[in-house]
Design a protein around this motif. Structure first.
Motif, PDB file in Angstrom:
ATOM      1  N   ALA A  40     -17.616   2.734  -7.623  1.00 42.67           N
ATOM      2  CA  ALA A  40     -16.464   2.226  -8.372  1.00 42.67           C
ATOM      3  C   ALA A  40     -15.217   2.972  -7.907  1.00 42.67           C
ATOM      4  O   ALA A  40     -15.227   4.196  -7.778  1.00 42.67           O
ATOM      5  CB  ALA A  40     -16.677   2.424  -9.858  1.00 42.67           C
ATOM      6  N   VAL A  41     -14.162   2.224  -7.626  1.00 35.30           N
ATOM      7  CA  VAL A  41     -12.913   2.807  -7.147  1.00 35.30           C
ATOM      8  C   VAL A  41     -11.784   2.354  -8.053  1.00 35.30           C
ATOM      9  O   VAL A  41     -11.632   1.165  -8.326  1.00 35.30           O
ATOM     10  CB  VAL A  41     -12.626   2.366  -5.691  1.00 35.30           C
ATOM     11  N   GLU A  42     -10.994   3.315  -8.524  1.00 41.02           N
ATOM     12  CA  GLU A  42      -9.770   3.013  -9.272  1.00 41.02           C
ATOM     13  C   GLU A  42      -8.604   3.416  -8.386  1.00 41.02           C
ATOM     14  O   GLU A  42      -8.503   4.567  -7.972  1.00 41.02           O
ATOM     15  CB  GLU A  42      -9.743   3.765 -10.592  1.00 41.02           C
ATOM     16  N   ILE A  43      -7.755   2.451  -8.097  1.00 40.62           N
ATOM     17  CA  ILE A  43      -6.622   2.685  -7.204  1.00 40.62           C
ATOM     18  C   ILE A  43      -5.350   2.757  -8.034  1.00 40.62           C
ATOM     19  O   ILE A  43      -5.015   1.822  -8.760  1.00 40.62           O
ATOM     20  CB  ILE A  43      -6.514   1.573  -6.146  1.00 40.62           C
ATOM     21  N   ASP A  44      -4.657   3.890  -7.931  1.00 39.08           N
ATOM     22  CA  ASP A  44      -3.402   4.081  -8.657  1.00 39.08           C
ATOM     23  C   ASP A  44      -2.233   3.700  -7.759  1.00 39.08           C
ATOM     24  O   ASP A  44      -2.099   4.218  -6.652  1.00 39.08           O
ATOM     25  CB  ASP A  44      -3.246   5.537  -9.102  1.00 39.08           C
ATOM     26  N   HIS A  45      -1.409   2.797  -8.256  1.00 40.30           N
ATOM     27  CA  HIS A  45      -0.212   2.381  -7.529  1.00 40.30           C
ATOM     28  C   HIS A  45       0.955   3.271  -7.928  1.00 40.30           C
ATOM     29  O   HIS A  45       1.237   3.439  -9.113  1.00 40.30           O
ATOM     30  CB  HIS A  45       0.138   0.926  -7.862  1.00 40.30           C
ATOM     31  N   LYS A  46       1.635   3.811  -6.946  1.00 48.46           N
ATOM     32  CA  LYS A  46       2.852   4.579  -7.187  1.00 48.46           C
ATOM     33  C   LYS A  46       4.008   3.601  -7.048  1.00 48.46           C
ATOM     34  O   LYS A  46       4.609   3.477  -5.982  1.00 48.46           O
ATOM     35  CB  LYS A  46       2.945   5.731  -6.214  1.00 48.46           C
ATOM     36  N   ALA A  47       4.269   2.895  -8.119  1.00 52.97           N
ATOM     37  CA  ALA A  47       5.284   1.848  -8.109  1.00 52.97           C
ATOM     38  C   ALA A  47       5.973   1.821  -9.465  1.00 52.97           C
ATOM     39  O   ALA A  47       5.542   2.465 -10.411  1.00 52.97           O
ATOM     40  CB  ALA A  47       4.634   0.497  -7.812  1.00 52.97           C
ATOM     41  N   GLY A  48       7.035   1.058  -9.544  1.00 55.59           N
ATOM     42  CA  GLY A  48       7.764   0.870 -10.789  1.00 55.59           C
ATOM     43  C   GLY A  48       7.925  -0.614 -11.073  1.00 55.59           C
ATOM     44  O   GLY A  48       7.540  -1.464 -10.268  1.00 55.59           O
ATOM     45  N   ILE A  49       8.490  -0.901 -12.215  1.00 53.02           N
ATOM     46  CA  ILE A  49       8.687  -2.286 -12.644  1.00 53.02           C
ATOM     47  C   ILE A  49      10.180  -2.543 -12.768  1.00 53.02           C
ATOM     48  O   ILE A  49      10.911  -1.723 -13.317  1.00 53.02           O
ATOM     49  CB  ILE A  49       8.019  -2.538 -14.005  1.00 53.02           C
ATOM     50  N   ALA A  50      10.609  -3.686 -12.272  1.00 53.77           N
ATOM     51  CA  ALA A  50      11.994  -4.120 -12.450  1.00 53.77           C
ATOM     52  C   ALA A  50      11.975  -5.456 -13.172  1.00 53.77           C
ATOM     53  O   ALA A  50      11.266  -6.373 -12.774  1.00 53.77           O
ATOM     54  CB  ALA A  50      12.694  -4.251 -11.106  1.00 53.77           C
TER      55      ALA A  50
END
Length: 159
Positions: A79-89
């Motif tokens: 199982a892999v959880e991928i964290d996105h380093k992003a923001g929301i606009a």
């Protein structure tokens, strides 16, 4: 053969729900350097030959991409959880909430990072500075804004 389950996450200061797609590439074995799964549904179980894989996770609409590598072992579930380093606009036009719009989000170099329609759309973007162009009828409005990882920015345009 082993199993692989992939989930993508976005740490943000507001709850969000965006479409997620995954592309999985083999790093070992007879399929080395080839795409072995595309548009893998988050949380679904994929059966893959034992070996190492690179996962590309895309959050849409937007340009947020995160990558991870995993080893699939025979008879085991990885199982892999991928964290996105992003923001929301999120986007809006002041004092005008009803007219439909086409929104184009551009990088500083002028490349399209995302295109969305609607009166109050939201996109997931990699950290950086962007320009938004909104078309409403014969009017076009433009404004720059900055996105930070894990943050939500509200971008309001005025005519």
């Amino acid at each position: 053969v082993g199993g692989l389950r992939v989930l993508s996450r976005l740490a943000a200061d507001v709850p969000v729900s965006f479409a997620t797609s995954h592309r999985i590439f083999a790093l070992t074995g007879t399929s080395r350097a080839h795409l072995v799964a595309e548009d893998a549904v988050p949380g679904d179980l994929l059966r893959l030959p034992a070996g190492r894989y690179r996962i590309e996770s895309h959050l849409e609409p937007g340009n947020a991409v995160a990558r991870a590598e995993v080893e699939v072992k025979p008879g085991m579930l990885s199982a892999v959880e991928i964290d996105h380093k992003a923001g929301i606009a999120s986007f809006a036009v002041a004092n005008d909430a009803k007219q439909a719009r086409a929104w184009h989000i551009l990088s500083p170099s002028g490349q399209i990072a995302a295109t969305v329609d609607g009166t109050a759309p939201a996109v997931v973007l990699a950290p950086g500075t962007y320009w938004v162009q909104a078309a409403a009828g014969a009017h076009t409005m433009t404004r720059s804004f900055t996105v930070s990882a894990g943050r939500h920015v509200q971008v309001t345009l005025s005519r």
